[in-house]
Write a protein that holds these residues in place. Sequence first.
Motif, PDB file in Angstrom:
ATOM      1  N   SER A 178      30.930  60.860  38.481  1.00 31.76           N
ATOM      2  CA  SER A 178      30.616  60.199  37.208  1.00 31.76           C
ATOM      3  C   SER A 178      29.279  59.468  37.254  1.00 31.76           C
ATOM      4  O   SER A 178      29.114  58.434  36.610  1.00 31.76           O
ATOM      5  CB  SER A 178      31.729  59.204  36.857  1.00 31.76           C
ATOM      6  OG  SER A 178      31.901  58.268  37.912  1.00 31.76           O
ATOM      7  N   GLN A 179      28.329  60.001  38.017  1.00 36.84           N
ATOM      8  CA  GLN A 179      27.008  59.375  38.045  1.00 36.84           C
ATOM      9  C   GLN A 179      26.394  59.352  36.642  1.00 36.84           C
ATOM     10  O   GLN A 179      26.543  60.326  35.881  1.00 36.84           O
ATOM     11  CB  GLN A 179      26.079  60.129  38.981  1.00 36.84           C
ATOM     12  CG  GLN A 179      26.412  59.971  40.455  1.00 36.84           C
ATOM     13  CD  GLN A 179      26.409  58.520  40.889  1.00 36.84           C
ATOM     14  OE1 GLN A 179      27.456  58.008  41.280  1.00 36.84           O
ATOM     15  NE2 GLN A 179      25.274  57.866  40.807  1.00 36.84           N
ATOM     16  N   GLU A 180      25.726  58.274  36.322  1.00 36.83           N
ATOM     17  CA  GLU A 180      25.117  58.131  34.995  1.00 36.83           C
ATOM     18  C   GLU A 180      23.992  59.145  34.817  1.00 36.83           C
ATOM     19  O   GLU A 180      23.085  59.237  35.631  1.00 36.83           O
ATOM     20  CB  GLU A 180      24.568  56.719  34.818  1.00 36.83           C
ATOM     21  CG  GLU A 180      23.941  56.502  33.442  1.00 36.83           C
ATOM     22  CD  GLU A 180      23.380  55.104  33.282  1.00 36.83           C
ATOM     23  OE1 GLU A 180      22.561  54.916  32.354  1.00 36.83           O
ATOM     24  OE2 GLU A 180      23.736  54.224  34.092  1.00 36.83           O
ATOM     25  N   ILE A 181      24.068  59.925  33.741  1.00 36.33           N
ATOM     26  CA  ILE A 181      23.055  60.936  33.445  1.00 36.33           C
ATOM     27  C   ILE A 181      21.913  60.287  32.666  1.00 36.33           C
ATOM     28  O   ILE A 181      22.125  59.589  31.675  1.00 36.33           O
ATOM     29  CB  ILE A 181      23.671  62.099  32.654  1.00 36.33           C
ATOM     30  CG1 ILE A 181      24.662  62.868  33.545  1.00 36.33           C
ATOM     31  CG2 ILE A 181      22.586  63.044  32.137  1.00 36.33           C
ATOM     32  CD1 ILE A 181      25.408  63.964  32.824  1.00 36.33           C
ATOM     33  N   LEU A 182      20.700  60.528  33.122  1.00 34.74           N
ATOM     34  CA  LEU A 182      19.519  59.955  32.499  1.00 34.74           C
ATOM     35  C   LEU A 182      18.874  60.901  31.500  1.00 34.74           C
ATOM     36  O   LEU A 182      18.309  60.471  30.501  1.00 34.74           O
ATOM     37  CB  LEU A 182      18.499  59.579  33.576  1.00 34.74           C
ATOM     38  CG  LEU A 182      18.993  58.641  34.690  1.00 34.74           C
ATOM     39  CD1 LEU A 182      17.938  58.494  35.776  1.00 34.74           C
ATOM     40  CD2 LEU A 182      19.365  57.282  34.109  1.00 34.74           C
ATOM     41  N   LYS A 183      18.949  62.201  31.786  1.00 30.12           N
ATOM     42  CA  LYS A 183      18.256  63.173  30.941  1.00 30.12           C
ATOM     43  C   LYS A 183      18.826  64.566  31.197  1.00 30.12           C
ATOM     44  O   LYS A 183      19.133  64.914  32.332  1.00 30.12           O
ATOM     45  CB  LYS A 183      16.758  63.164  31.266  1.00 30.12           C
ATOM     46  CG  LYS A 183      15.889  64.064  30.414  1.00 30.12           C
ATOM     47  CD  LYS A 183      14.428  63.919  30.830  1.00 30.12           C
ATOM     48  CE  LYS A 183      13.488  64.782  30.019  1.00 30.12           C
ATOM     49  NZ  LYS A 183      12.071  64.640  30.458  1.00 30.12           N
ATOM     50  N   THR A 184      18.962  65.358  30.139  1.00 33.63           N
ATOM     51  CA  THR A 184      19.398  66.753  30.250  1.00 33.63           C
ATOM     52  C   THR A 184      18.418  67.636  29.487  1.00 33.63           C
ATOM     53  O   THR A 184      18.081  67.349  28.340  1.00 33.63           O
ATOM     54  CB  THR A 184      20.819  66.955  29.684  1.00 33.63           C
ATOM     55  OG1 THR A 184      21.734  66.113  30.392  1.00 33.63           O
ATOM     56  CG2 THR A 184      21.268  68.402  29.832  1.00 33.63           C
ATOM     57  N   VAL A 185      17.960  68.699  30.137  1.00 36.04           N
ATOM     58  CA  VAL A 185      16.996  69.612  29.524  1.00 36.04           C
ATOM     59  C   VAL A 185      17.456  71.048  29.746  1.00 36.04           C
ATOM     60  O   VAL A 185      17.881  71.405  30.844  1.00 36.04           O
ATOM     61  CB  VAL A 185      15.586  69.439  30.147  1.00 36.04           C
ATOM     62  CG1 VAL A 185      14.601  70.428  29.525  1.00 36.04           C
ATOM     63  CG2 VAL A 185      15.092  68.009  29.980  1.00 36.04           C
ATOM     64  N   HIS A 186      17.387  71.877  28.693  1.00 35.91           N
ATOM     65  CA  HIS A 186      17.677  73.308  28.810  1.00 35.91           C
ATOM     66  C   HIS A 186      16.363  74.083  28.759  1.00 35.91           C
ATOM     67  O   HIS A 186      15.483  73.785  27.944  1.00 35.91           O
ATOM     68  CB  HIS A 186      18.597  73.758  27.676  1.00 35.91           C
ATOM     69  CG  HIS A 186      20.011  73.277  27.830  1.00 35.91           C
ATOM     70  ND1 HIS A 186      20.976  74.008  28.491  1.00 35.91           N
ATOM     71  CD2 HIS A 186      20.610  72.127  27.432  1.00 35.91           C
ATOM     72  CE1 HIS A 186      22.109  73.342  28.475  1.00 35.91           C
ATOM     73  NE2 HIS A 186      21.919  72.188  27.838  1.00 35.91           N
ATOM     74  N   ALA A 213      17.909  77.823  32.683  1.00 31.23           N
ATOM     75  CA  ALA A 213      18.259  76.700  33.550  1.00 31.23           C
ATOM     76  C   ALA A 213      18.650  75.502  32.694  1.00 31.23           C
ATOM     77  O   ALA A 213      18.120  75.308  31.603  1.00 31.23           O
ATOM     78  CB  ALA A 213      17.094  76.329  34.464  1.00 31.23           C
ATOM     79  N   VAL A 214      19.600  74.736  33.192  1.00 30.32           N
ATOM     80  CA  VAL A 214      19.892  73.424  32.624  1.00 30.32           C
ATOM     81  C   VAL A 214      19.616  72.419  33.734  1.00 30.32           C
ATOM     82  O   VAL A 214      20.113  72.554  34.856  1.00 30.32           O
ATOM     83  CB  VAL A 214      21.345  73.312  32.105  1.00 30.32           C
ATOM     84  CG1 VAL A 214      22.365  73.754  33.153  1.00 30.32           C
ATOM     85  CG2 VAL A 214      21.633  71.897  31.630  1.00 30.32           C
ATOM     86  N   ALA A 215      18.767  71.447  33.436  1.00 29.40           N
ATOM     87  CA  ALA A 215      18.362  70.448  34.429  1.00 29.40           C
ATOM     88  C   ALA A 215      18.876  69.075  34.014  1.00 29.40           C
ATOM     89  O   ALA A 215      18.772  68.690  32.846  1.00 29.40           O
ATOM     90  CB  ALA A 215      16.842  70.417  34.557  1.00 29.40           C
TER      91      ALA A 215
END
Length: 502
Positions: free
Chosen positions: A308-316, A245-247
């Motif tokens: 283009s919502q601002e991304i706060l965090k990405t986790v794999h 998963a990528v969150a």
Amino acid sequence: MAKEAIKNITIVGGGSSGWMTAMYLQRLYNQSGGTVKIRLVESKDVGTIGVGEATVHSIRFFFAAMGLDENELLRETNATLKNGIMFRNWMKPKDGQTHEYFHPFEQQRPAGPLDNATAWVQSPKHVSYAQATSISSELISNANSPKTATSPQYQGIVPYGYHLDAILMGKYLRKKACGAGVEHIEANVKHVKTDGETITSIITNKGEFTSDIFIDCTGFKGLLIESLRDNNWQSFEQELPCNKAVAIQRKPLLGQSPKPYTLATALTNGWAWEIDLSNRQGTGYVYDGNRLTRKEAEAELLEHLGDSQEILKTVHLDMKIGCRKEFWIGNCISIGLSGGFIEPLESTGLHIVNVGARLLATHLSSNAPTQPVRDSYNKTLNGIYQDLRQFIILHYCLSDRDDTEFWKQAAKTAAYAKGLPEMLELWRNKTCEFMDLAGGYGTIFNDENYRFILYGMDHTPDLSQPASEYEIQNILQRLAQQQEQADKSAMLHSEFLKLVSK
């Protein structure tokens, strides 16, 4: 010889699973003046996964039983209410329209001899099964919550779950559990000392700890349970291959209030979730890691989101799909991810923790449980996982998508659930009913839940019941009136959230 009472229990690992278990055991054994020492050991260095942000409706009963204030819980975890799950793109488009169906939590009982499902199946079907029979479906169409202005805590017009921040949830439960008397030790476990299939102690950088019972809440690594036995895992990845998963956490969608439902959209090699909290949106892609790389999955998710919502965090994330053959070995019990995991399509993660902890009330009755007691616990949890596995397979095997190899294989997965192909054939000729599923280990999903998936995926029976058109229309009209009444009394989801935030 008389059995001795439990004197102490040590839980290793925090997060939602560890702190839910600690809180439950503290209340179970000590609320009325008991003296069982409940200890939780967790490491600062081991982070919480923190992406399981949706629940099923039964988790309300756990929070209520723990004496938690629902409004405080919602505020502390940036939570919103969940009426159900909207599934999109799980079948081929029809008449140029993207396929979608809704799965609510409720069950509307028939008022007469003809059941609601039969009435809908034999009607002209101008609307979907959920739209015809579900109050929740009507509520979400008008952005309503399941609450009225006078609904008591943990009660609503219909059953509901939550969308919440999993990391904040763990912190909130930790505060409440420690306030109730749970001992909290921040330490790294260096070694697990065993004698055969019994844990004698754990060695940490803060010292050595002995205990009558050890509970493993250390996530996928299963630090304690793995120390006792090899080859104790059964994989479900052949039939449920979404193991990655990528969150992504991102800022709220501009000009939009949080949706009172989860959105699950099928993509090329899995599905994407969208969960609106009060302060942000959580989204992600659960996918088959044998068919996509991390980079490809993240790119497909971003393309799907399409803004283009601002991304706060990405986790794999890497996920182990399956469960233990035995959850309880010796004096060690695995709860949460250490015990097993079925992909989060129906938001069952906290439900499994709840069930695993509550089973201890009847099974953990002395400091030396017998093997038949352990066998009973293991048999029950295995049955529950198999039941959930079958229900998740149902979502995939009914799909007619053939645009990727992933979906071609998904259509064949019913064969992995014993008896499911036969039931699917049966349900081509009669409605799915309680007795079809009786004798299983269903703890949350019943015949009504199956019908929402079956009929949402166009698996409707061919019926010719001798029912009059008047009787059929009378049933559907009664349901429509219930929907209208509920809609009038329900609060807008946005208004409810404003009220809670005060």
